[in-house]
Enzyme design. Sequence first.
Site, PDB file in Angstrom:
ATOM      1  CE  LYS A 187      -6.815 -49.996  12.253  1.00 46.24           C
ATOM      2  NZ  LYS A 187      -7.469 -49.351  11.119  1.00 46.24           N
ATOM      3  CB  SER A 208      -7.748 -54.382  14.987  1.00 44.63           C
ATOM      4  OG  SER A 208      -6.989 -55.495  15.344  1.00 44.63           O
ATOM      5  CE1 TYR A 229      -3.253 -51.273  11.859  1.00 44.99           C
ATOM      6  CE2 TYR A 229      -3.188 -53.015  13.514  1.00 44.99           C
ATOM      7  CZ  TYR A 229      -3.795 -52.423  12.417  1.00 44.99           C
ATOM      8  OH  TYR A 229      -4.936 -52.974  11.890  1.00 44.99           O
TER       9      TYR A 229
END
Length: 341
Positions: free
Chosen positions: A155, A126, A151
């Site tokens: 990544k 992302s 979160y």
Amino acid sequence: MHKNILVTGGAGYIGSHVSVRLHEEGYNPIILDNFSNSEKSVLAGLKNITGKDFKCYEGDILDPSILTKIFSENEIEGVIHFAAKKAVGESVEKPLEYYKNNVSGLVTVLEAMSQYGCENLVFSSSCTVYGQPDELPVTEQSPKKPANSPYGNTKQIGEEIIEDTVKSGAMLKSIALRYFNPIGAHSSSEIGELPLGVPNNLVPFITQTAAGLRDKLTVFGSDYDTPDGTCIRDYIHVMDLADAHVQTIKYLENHTESSFFDVINIGTGRGNTVLEAIHSFEKVTGQNLNYEIGPRRAGDVEKVYAQVDKSEKLLNWKTKYSLEDSMRDSWNWQMRLSRKS
Ligand code: NAD
Ligand code: UD1
């Protein structure tokens, strides 16, 4: 023989659209999903679009036995790994669930690939890894910023796990695609995004407001250093994003180095403000959206959009859809959902 591509999280928003494009390009997508954030009706939507029943295993990426079953029953050419939890706010409240699912899940997938000699991996990353970049458009060389949520951290860690595995000399060719803001839906309205509960993301909130499911949209802040004071993002149509995955699989297949990792931005290269997104929606749908300006949302970056030279050059890929196309398809999908409920 069509080559099998394992699509973890293939019943989800992006994975379902990618499965359609894989099929169109002569691949055979095999879906693994635990349906924790998707519905089985997605499989019917996929069949309505492609005329084909995709093979689907219901199971969890954390369960090595389901991966063993899939790899032993099918010759897998490559894996596109989408399965992950993705709600930023929830990750702050339940960090361990996020590290377990997104980080341990990736490790389990990598172990199965190694055990069965599967070499090609596309990883869903992302643009959140860049935080607020110092320079725009943001290039792949821009330094990663400390993640502002568990979160986002999953990544960053995911990319590092793959990079370390490659550095160890493992037979693994992998590209992490750093998506910007995926929106839109398949033009058939057979598949699209299924936000559970109150959506956090802008476009589902816009379409739900227009459909009467929400009273009004709040624009988070109008005092940013941008032309109209609202934040800037790079909104990419999910079918363009899907196409980028197919091109990435082809790139990995043709890449001669046996151990290799790279990261590629997947965006349009254009930034749009929140108000531009709203006006684009109003233009294509003829609706007047009920919105008000509110305070900033904590943790939002002011502006981010992709430099796309690397994706265009390496993947021989360019976006085809405009912001208006995305808004039209998102709205058609919302109307389809509203008719069903
Ligand atoms: P999604 O929630 O719609 O799809 C994820 C799918 O994975 C769901 O069908 C879910 O049921 C499944 N899943 C989750 N955990 C699983 C597990 N342990 N085992 C098996 N299946 C599991 O999300 P999406 O928007 O399609 O995102 C796909 C990927 O792209 C994710 O890794 C996400 O973090 C990443 N990503 C998404 C965005 C975005 O805005 N949508 C942006 C950047 C990156
Ligand atoms: C969010 C996540 C990011 C994730 C990305 C894609 C946060 C802080 N970041 O990013 O980690 O990778 O989704 O899933 O959650 N907006 C409004 N009103 C709304 C909703 C959004 O004005 O009701 C604005 C936001 O302030 C932002 C823009 O719309 O400027 C886009 O928001 P959103 O769709 O949530 O995506 P991101 O903030 O880019």
